[in-house]
Design an enzyme around this catalytic site. Structure first.
Site, short mmCIF file in Angstrom:
data_model
loop_
_atom_site.label_atom_id
_atom_site.label_comp_id
_atom_site.label_asym_id
_atom_site.label_seq_id
_atom_site.Cartn_x
_atom_site.Cartn_y
_atom_site.Cartn_z
N HIS A 167 -6.23 -5.48 -5.29
CA HIS A 167 -5.54 -6.61 -4.66
C HIS A 167 -4.88 -7.53 -5.67
O HIS A 167 -3.95 -8.28 -5.34
CB HIS A 167 -6.52 -7.40 -3.81
N ASP A 405 6.89 7.00 8.76
CA ASP A 405 7.11 8.37 9.22
C ASP A 405 7.58 9.22 8.04
O ASP A 405 8.68 9.04 7.53
CB ASP A 405 8.15 8.37 10.34
#
Length: 460
Positions: A167, A405
């Site tokens: 992070h 996608d």
């Protein structure tokens, strides 16, 4: 569940004539005051599930996997920091991300016989099985890997992509942008000359964030106070250990439809305490308030116990001047409520109370001064140790995680797995119908209580 490790691959960025590494042995990228507080946290781990019901092992290994690896190599040209590691040189006042020539991203290739439909569903799923789909992110006292991946094939069902990210290197917006950029290149017909659209091309310019008030030093002091060993030496880059999930921990995805959110919104508007108030009633505020009250009620116990909750808001557009939307790194500002009692959220008025608090916090972000960010983080860290419940949110309904996608359809499910207890996740609904998906990880007995409260509350 049996997991078979097929390959431990190392993917290098594709050759780039414009790369700064062509003229230098390494590229140092300084951590900013937005990045530094995240040094204490474990990696963020997320898994994407893609359904391919007719994919055989041979087809996956000969067609799908090579495409994923090639497009990963191509996208890493633009996302070089993901190949690096965090180090803190003794001669430097703060850590840097160091990217060196021939650095790579570790990609574990695996095959699983687990129930794909179960793991990629919305019901209760064993957390231990989900963790099997995620890679390790190596870290030592002196070095912390930035990023790693695991691609797991489920014969005749599909595959998953597990992401582990430090992070301190990137926030949720950057992480989601990377996955969408990787998917974009994978989906292109002519991959050799593929380039990224501007909306997916990261801005790596750290000079855009100016520290004119000593925020770096303040953040270093805060992190040091949390992590320094008793001898007082240089702090370790190892995160503060996270609590291990219970052996019977399950992860479930709770769904609020657009209609659910609207009914809850109307419940707030019709309350006599709010009629004369101008509240920020976004989907995020409504959903977080509702789930938070369910969590507090499920815990039970004394109404006098202290409870805290917060969220982190994207600050790119709020800086002066604003950062590009594609800025690579962390740029979030914490906002929280730290002085409430459980009784405030347990009664019939608890939901409205939570909405009022969150509305004020969201509206207040626009007026927050960047000079106060270190103080806000310190308050949050201090409260963690004294609160009986401490709520946080990973993700957002605005990240578009279902837009990734790779050429075989959108993911059927996306889960943040690095959550536990009151640390929940949020994402937009996959079907695009509005509403929100809320991820939650609890002991099964606790999850059953929360789900009952959640569902019964929507019927009132």
């Amino acid at each position: 569940m049996t997991l078979h490790i097929v390959e431990l691959a190392r993917v290098t960025p594709a050759a780039d004539s414009d790369s700064v590494l062509n003229t230098a042995n390494s590229l140092p990228i300084p951590l900013t005051f937005f990045d530094l507080p995240w040094l204490v946290f474990p990696p963020v781990k997320r898994v994407f599930f893609y359904r391919l019901t007719e994919s055989t092992r041979d087809h996956f290994n000969s067609s799908i996997l090579p495409k994923l690896k090639l497009s990963l190599s191509l996208v890493l040209r633009s996302y070089l920091p993901l190949t690096g590691r965090i180090v803190w040189d003794l001669n430097q006042p703060k850590p840097n991300i160091i990217v060196s020539q021939n650095d790579t991203v570790s990609v574990t290739i695996a095959e699983s016989d687990a129930d794909f439909s179960l793991l990629s569903g919305y019901g209760q799923r064993p957390v231990s099985e989900l963790h099997n789909l995620l890679p390790e992110l190596p870290v030592s006292d002196d070095s912390a890997t930035a990023f790693s991946l695991q691609i797991t094939f489920f014969p005749n069902n599909g595959f998953s992509i597990g992401v582990a990210a430090h992070h301190a290197v990137l926030d949720g917006k950057t992480s989601s942008m990377f996955v969408k950029a990787w998917a974009h290149l994978c989906k292109q017909e002519n991959r050799v000359v593929s380039s990224l659209p501007e909306t997916l091309t990261p801005s790596l310019d750290r000079s855009l964030i100016n520290d004119q008030t000593g925020l770096d030093e303040q953040m270093i002091k805060i992190v040091t106070s949390l992590k320094r060993n008793k001898t007082g030496g240089r702090i370790s880059l190892r995160p503060i250990p996270a609590q291990e999930p219970a052996h019977d921990a399950v992860l479930a995805t709770l769904v609020l439809s657009r209609d659910d959110v609207e009914r809850l919104r109307e419940r707030v508007k019709s309350d006599s305490r709010t009629r004369d108030k101008s509240l920020h009633l976004s989907t995020f505020v409504i959903a977080y308030a509702y789930v938070w009250t369910c969590l507090v009620k499920a815990r039970g116990g004394s109404g006098e116990r202290r409870v805290c909750f917060l969220f982190s808001g994207d600050f790119r557009e709020r800086l002066v001047p604003p950062l590009p939307a594609t800025y690579f790194g962390n740029c979030v500002f914490p906002a929280g409520s730290y002085d409430r009692k459980a009784a405030d959220f347990e009664g019939e008025e608890g939901f409205v109370t939570a909405v009022e608090i969150l509305s004020g916090l969201v509206k207040g972000l626009s007026s927050r001064k960047i000079e106060t960010i270190a103080e806000e983080f310190k308050i949050g860290f201090d409260s963690m140790g004294v609160a009986s419940q401490f709520g946080t949110v990973a993700g957002s309904t605005r990240l578009g995680v279902y837009d990734s996608d790779f050429g075989w359809g959108r993911p059927v499910k996306v889960d943040v797995v690095s959550i536990d207890g009151e640390r929940i996740s949020m994402a937009e609904r996959r079907d695009g119908s509005g509403g929100v998906e809320i991820g939650m990880c609890l002991k099964k007995s606790d999850m059953d209580i929360v789900l009952t409260l959640f569902n019964n509350g929507l019927q009132n």
